[in-house]
Design a protein around this motif. Structure first.
Motif, PDB file in Angstrom:
ATOM      1  N   THR A  54       0.822  -1.202   0.000  1.00 19.56           N
ATOM      2  CA  THR A  54       0.000   0.000   0.000  1.00 19.56           C
ATOM      3  C   THR A  54       0.862   1.260   0.000  1.00 19.56           C
ATOM      4  O   THR A  54       2.088   1.196  -0.047  1.00 19.56           O
ATOM      5  N   ILE A  55       0.205   2.407   0.047  1.00 21.22           N
ATOM      6  CA  ILE A  55       0.889   3.702   0.072  1.00 21.22           C
ATOM      7  C   ILE A  55       1.217   4.072   1.515  1.00 21.22           C
ATOM      8  O   ILE A  55       0.391   3.884   2.413  1.00 21.22           O
ATOM      9  N   PHE A  56       2.425   4.581   1.731  1.00 25.34           N
ATOM     10  CA  PHE A  56       2.813   5.136   3.032  1.00 25.34           C
ATOM     11  C   PHE A  56       3.186   6.599   2.840  1.00 25.34           C
ATOM     12  O   PHE A  56       3.743   6.978   1.802  1.00 25.34           O
ATOM     13  N   TYR A  57       2.872   7.400   3.856  1.00 22.22           N
ATOM     14  CA  TYR A  57       3.088   8.835   3.712  1.00 22.22           C
ATOM     15  C   TYR A  57       3.691   9.442   4.978  1.00 22.22           C
ATOM     16  O   TYR A  57       3.551   8.892   6.080  1.00 22.22           O
ATOM     17  N   SER A  58       4.335  10.584   4.808  1.00 19.95           N
ATOM     18  CA  SER A  58       4.883  11.334   5.932  1.00 19.95           C
ATOM     19  C   SER A  58       3.762  12.043   6.670  1.00 19.95           C
ATOM     20  O   SER A  58       2.997  12.795   6.057  1.00 19.95           O
ATOM     21  N   THR A  59       3.671  11.813   7.962  1.00 16.98           N
ATOM     22  CA  THR A  59       2.639  12.495   8.748  1.00 16.98           C
ATOM     23  C   THR A  59       2.974  13.970   8.963  1.00 16.98           C
ATOM     24  O   THR A  59       2.126  14.740   9.407  1.00 16.98           O
ATOM     25  N   GLU A  60       4.217  14.370   8.638  1.00 20.37           N
ATOM     26  CA  GLU A  60       4.631  15.766   8.784  1.00 20.37           C
ATOM     27  C   GLU A  60       4.378  16.590   7.527  1.00 20.37           C
ATOM     28  O   GLU A  60       4.137  17.796   7.612  1.00 20.37           O
ATOM     29  N   ASP A 119      15.278  -2.270  -0.332  1.00 23.81           N
ATOM     30  CA  ASP A 119      14.249  -2.937   0.471  1.00 23.81           C
ATOM     31  C   ASP A 119      13.245  -1.929   1.013  1.00 23.81           C
ATOM     32  O   ASP A 119      13.476  -0.717   0.993  1.00 23.81           O
ATOM     33  N   ASP A 120      12.136  -2.453   1.511  1.00 23.08           N
ATOM     34  CA  ASP A 120      11.047  -1.604   2.006  1.00 23.08           C
ATOM     35  C   ASP A 120      11.408  -0.887   3.298  1.00 23.08           C
ATOM     36  O   ASP A 120      10.927   0.221   3.552  1.00 23.08           O
ATOM     37  N   ASN A 121      12.217  -1.511   4.142  1.00 22.41           N
ATOM     38  CA  ASN A 121      12.635  -0.846   5.386  1.00 22.41           C
ATOM     39  C   ASN A 121      13.326   0.477   5.087  1.00 22.41           C
ATOM     40  O   ASN A 121      13.030   1.505   5.701  1.00 22.41           O
ATOM     41  N   ALA A 122      14.272   0.438   4.142  1.00 23.02           N
ATOM     42  CA  ALA A 122      15.014   1.649   3.785  1.00 23.02           C
ATOM     43  C   ALA A 122      14.078   2.707   3.223  1.00 23.02           C
ATOM     44  O   ALA A 122      14.229   3.905   3.493  1.00 23.02           O
ATOM     45  N   LEU A 123      13.095   2.278   2.442  1.00 22.32           N
ATOM     46  CA  LEU A 123      12.125   3.214   1.864  1.00 22.32           C
ATOM     47  C   LEU A 123      11.313   3.915   2.966  1.00 22.32           C
ATOM     48  O   LEU A 123      11.162   5.137   2.950  1.00 22.32           O
ATOM     49  N   LEU A 124      10.827   3.154   3.913  1.00 21.70           N
ATOM     50  CA  LEU A 124      10.023   3.729   4.991  1.00 21.70           C
ATOM     51  C   LEU A 124      10.851   4.671   5.857  1.00 21.70           C
ATOM     52  O   LEU A 124      10.372   5.741   6.268  1.00 21.70           O
ATOM     53  N   LEU A 125      12.095   4.308   6.116  1.00 19.13           N
ATOM     54  CA  LEU A 125      12.972   5.173   6.903  1.00 19.13           C
ATOM     55  C   LEU A 125      13.302   6.450   6.133  1.00 19.13           C
ATOM     56  O   LEU A 125      13.486   7.514   6.740  1.00 19.13           O
ATOM     57  N   ALA A 126      13.347   6.374   4.803  1.00 22.00           N
ATOM     58  CA  ALA A 126      13.601   7.558   3.978  1.00 22.00           C
ATOM     59  C   ALA A 126      12.428   8.537   4.076  1.00 22.00           C
ATOM     60  O   ALA A 126      12.634   9.759   4.114  1.00 22.00           O
ATOM     61  N   ILE A 127      11.207   8.013   4.115  1.00 17.27           N
ATOM     62  CA  ILE A 127      10.038   8.883   4.310  1.00 17.27           C
ATOM     63  C   ILE A 127      10.115   9.553   5.677  1.00 17.27           C
ATOM     64  O   ILE A 127       9.916  10.764   5.818  1.00 17.27           O
ATOM     65  N   ASP A 128      10.439   8.778   6.690  1.00 14.61           N
ATOM     66  CA  ASP A 128      10.548   9.306   8.048  1.00 14.61           C
ATOM     67  C   ASP A 128      11.625  10.386   8.134  1.00 14.61           C
ATOM     68  O   ASP A 128      11.458  11.390   8.837  1.00 14.61           O
ATOM     69  N   ALA A 129      12.723  10.202   7.389  1.00 15.28           N
ATOM     70  CA  ALA A 129      13.852  11.136   7.452  1.00 15.28           C
ATOM     71  C   ALA A 129      13.673  12.364   6.566  1.00 15.28           C
ATOM     72  O   ALA A 129      14.458  13.304   6.645  1.00 15.28           O
ATOM     73  N   ARG A 157       6.849  -4.047  11.629  1.00 14.07           N
ATOM     74  CA  ARG A 157       8.077  -4.325  12.385  1.00 14.07           C
ATOM     75  C   ARG A 157       8.775  -3.034  12.795  1.00 14.07           C
ATOM     76  O   ARG A 157       9.220  -2.889  13.939  1.00 14.07           O
ATOM     77  N   LEU A 158       8.870  -2.090  11.857  1.00 18.48           N
ATOM     78  CA  LEU A 158       9.524  -0.813  12.166  1.00 18.48           C
ATOM     79  C   LEU A 158       8.755  -0.033  13.225  1.00 18.48           C
ATOM     80  O   LEU A 158       9.355   0.536  14.145  1.00 18.48           O
ATOM     81  N   HIS A 159       7.454  -0.001  13.083  1.00 19.90           N
ATOM     82  CA  HIS A 159       6.627   0.763  14.025  1.00 19.90           C
ATOM     83  C   HIS A 159       6.677   0.156  15.424  1.00 19.90           C
ATOM     84  O   HIS A 159       6.621   0.874  16.432  1.00 19.90           O
ATOM     85  N   LYS A 160       6.802  -1.158  15.493  1.00 17.86           N
ATOM     86  CA  LYS A 160       6.911  -1.825  16.788  1.00 17.86           C
ATOM     87  C   LYS A 160       8.210  -1.434  17.489  1.00 17.86           C
ATOM     88  O   LYS A 160       8.241  -1.221  18.694  1.00 17.86           O
ATOM     89  N   GLU A 161       9.287  -1.312  16.693  1.00 20.68           N
ATOM     90  CA  GLU A 161      10.583  -0.902  17.245  1.00 20.68           C
ATOM     91  C   GLU A 161      10.606   0.587  17.572  1.00 20.68           C
ATOM     92  O   GLU A 161      11.256   1.019  18.512  1.00 20.68           O
ATOM     93  N   ASN A 162       9.879   1.381  16.764  1.00 19.48           N
ATOM     94  CA  ASN A 162       9.900   2.834  16.906  1.00 19.48           C
ATOM     95  C   ASN A 162       8.485   3.392  16.778  1.00 19.48           C
ATOM     96  O   ASN A 162       8.060   3.804  15.706  1.00 19.48           O
ATOM     97  N   PRO A 163       7.737   3.388  17.887  1.00 21.09           N
ATOM     98  CA  PRO A 163       6.344   3.882  17.841  1.00 21.09           C
ATOM     99  C   PRO A 163       6.234   5.340  17.407  1.00 21.09           C
ATOM    100  O   PRO A 163       5.157   5.781  16.994  1.00 21.09           O
ATOM    101  N   GLY A 164       7.329   6.076  17.472  1.00 24.55           N
ATOM    102  CA  GLY A 164       7.308   7.473  17.057  1.00 24.55           C
ATOM    103  C   GLY A 164       7.586   7.681  15.582  1.00 24.55           C
ATOM    104  O   GLY A 164       7.761   8.834  15.133  1.00 24.55           O
ATOM    105  N   LEU A 165       7.620   6.610  14.808  1.00 21.29           N
ATOM    106  CA  LEU A 165       7.872   6.703  13.367  1.00 21.29           C
ATOM    107  C   LEU A 165       6.864   7.656  12.726  1.00 21.29           C
ATOM    108  O   LEU A 165       5.656   7.498  12.901  1.00 21.29           O
ATOM    109  N   LYS A 166       7.367   8.626  11.984  1.00 19.05           N
ATOM    110  CA  LYS A 166       6.497   9.673  11.404  1.00 19.05           C
ATOM    111  C   LYS A 166       6.001   9.255  10.018  1.00 19.05           C
ATOM    112  O   LYS A 166       6.114   9.986   9.037  1.00 19.05           O
ATOM    113  N   VAL A 167       5.465   8.050   9.969  1.00 25.09           N
ATOM    114  CA  VAL A 167       4.969   7.457   8.729  1.00 25.09           C
ATOM    115  C   VAL A 167       3.700   6.674   9.051  1.00 25.09           C
ATOM    116  O   VAL A 167       3.616   6.024  10.095  1.00 25.09           O
TER     117      VAL A 167
END
Length: 334
Positions: A128-134, A200-210, A225-235
């Protein structure tokens, strides 16, 4: 002498029967899933049934090649891998046998099974689509197709086209729109890239967050998995195409091998894995959705919200895979 021969024959037959019985109490699995995500499921099956499960882990292509090379001499009873494109490929390579199981048919909807019975889905993931909450408001988003619009220029992240997940997504675009329109969409995505494609998808999601990009396309379990490790993920995830065909869904699945030494035992394992206990365990371990619609997702996954899924049979991902790869190459998606 005759009595001795009779006794010997009985002993030999008894030994052979014992060997067959012991063999039926074991299933050998070739799996492309990460060990820690599948071993607890096998352990639970052994604890419940007494049947031992031995498994060998590798990438899907080497496992399929191994099954082909081993032929009738394979020790493998079951193949477990990710993405319907890979399962369809295994079926085309002739390494799976159809099974006719009323249990599997009752547990798993037809769009998540091979039409021939060669394989069945075990767990689902939405791509699916993921987006920056900021930097993005949910109301700015609508469909996969809309990510090709000019307003997303320099704001989109994609994973490499070499990964089967994106090939399957593109295959469903072809199924929905035809090749010409699908290529226009994919070219629009490529034109809107903010940076080079990711491995990989992890790097993509972290790029949105960054802040490297504002939106991207990824599988939900990577986010889980990422959100479980980092509940403050801005995605956050967004469910596209709710006004038409729905969200692209793919799966992990299993098929009994063509030359399985213990086909009945392998089928019993598949049937067990499609039932409630295993479905809950599989989904919770992997942050995925149960393929059995009678089983609810985990609390974490449910918190992302519900969505309408694309009802197109997932084996379309395999049938149109080669066409999708050629289209992606023409569009410049590396």
């Amino acid at each position: 002498m005759q009595a001795s021969k009779h006794i010997l024959a009985v002993l030999v037959l008894g030994a052979l029967a014992g060997t067959a019985l012991a063999a039926d109490d074991e299933v050998v699995v070739y799996s492309s899933r990460i060990d820690e995500l599948i071993k607890p499921v096998f352990d639970a099956y052994t604890a419940e049934t007494g049947t031992k499960v031995k498994f060998i882990t590798d990438k899907e292509a080497p496992l399929i090649a191994r099954l082909k090379a081993e032929g009738k001499n394979t020790p493998a009873d079951l193949l477990i891998t990710v993405d319907a494109g890979n399962l369809w490929q295994a079926e085309q390579e002739g390494v799976l046998r159809p099974i006719d199981s009323p249990i599997v048919k009752a547990n798993i909807p037809p769009q998540y099974r091979s039409a021939t019975g060669a394989w069945s889905g075990l767990s689902l993931r939405a791509r699916t689509i993921f987006y920056s909450t900021e930097r993005v408001k949910p109301e700015e988003l609508s469909t996969y197709e809309a990510l090709a619009d000019e307003n997303w220029e320099g704001r989109l992240c994609l994973r490499t086209s070499k990964k089967v997940y994106n090939q399957s997504l593109t295959a469903t675009l072809i199924e929905a729109h035809g090749a010409e329109k699908a290529e226009q969409i994919v070219r629009g995505w490529v034109n809107n890239l903010a940076t080079d494609v990711f491995a990989d998808d992890n790097a993509l999601l972290l790029a949105i967050d960054a802040g490297q990009c504002d939106v991207g396309i990824a599988n939900t379990y990577y986010y889980g998995r990422l959100h479980k490790e980092n509940p403050g993920l801005k995605v956050k995830p967004f469910w596209p195409n709710q006004g038409d065909r729905g969200v692209h869904v793919n799966l992990s699945g299993a098929g009994v091998t063509k030359y399985a030494p213990h086909p009945q035992a392998a089928q019993k394992l598949v049937e067990w894995m499609t039932a409630e206990k295993a479905q809950r365990l599989l989904a919770d371990l992997n942050q995925e959705y149960p393929a059995n619609p009678q089983v609810a997702p985990s609390e974490e996954v449910a918190s992302w919200g519900s969505f309408k899924a694309d009802s197109v049979p997932v084996e379309i991902a395999g049938k149109r895979q080669a066409e999708a790869i050629r289209l992606m190459d023409r569009a410049g998606w590396n």
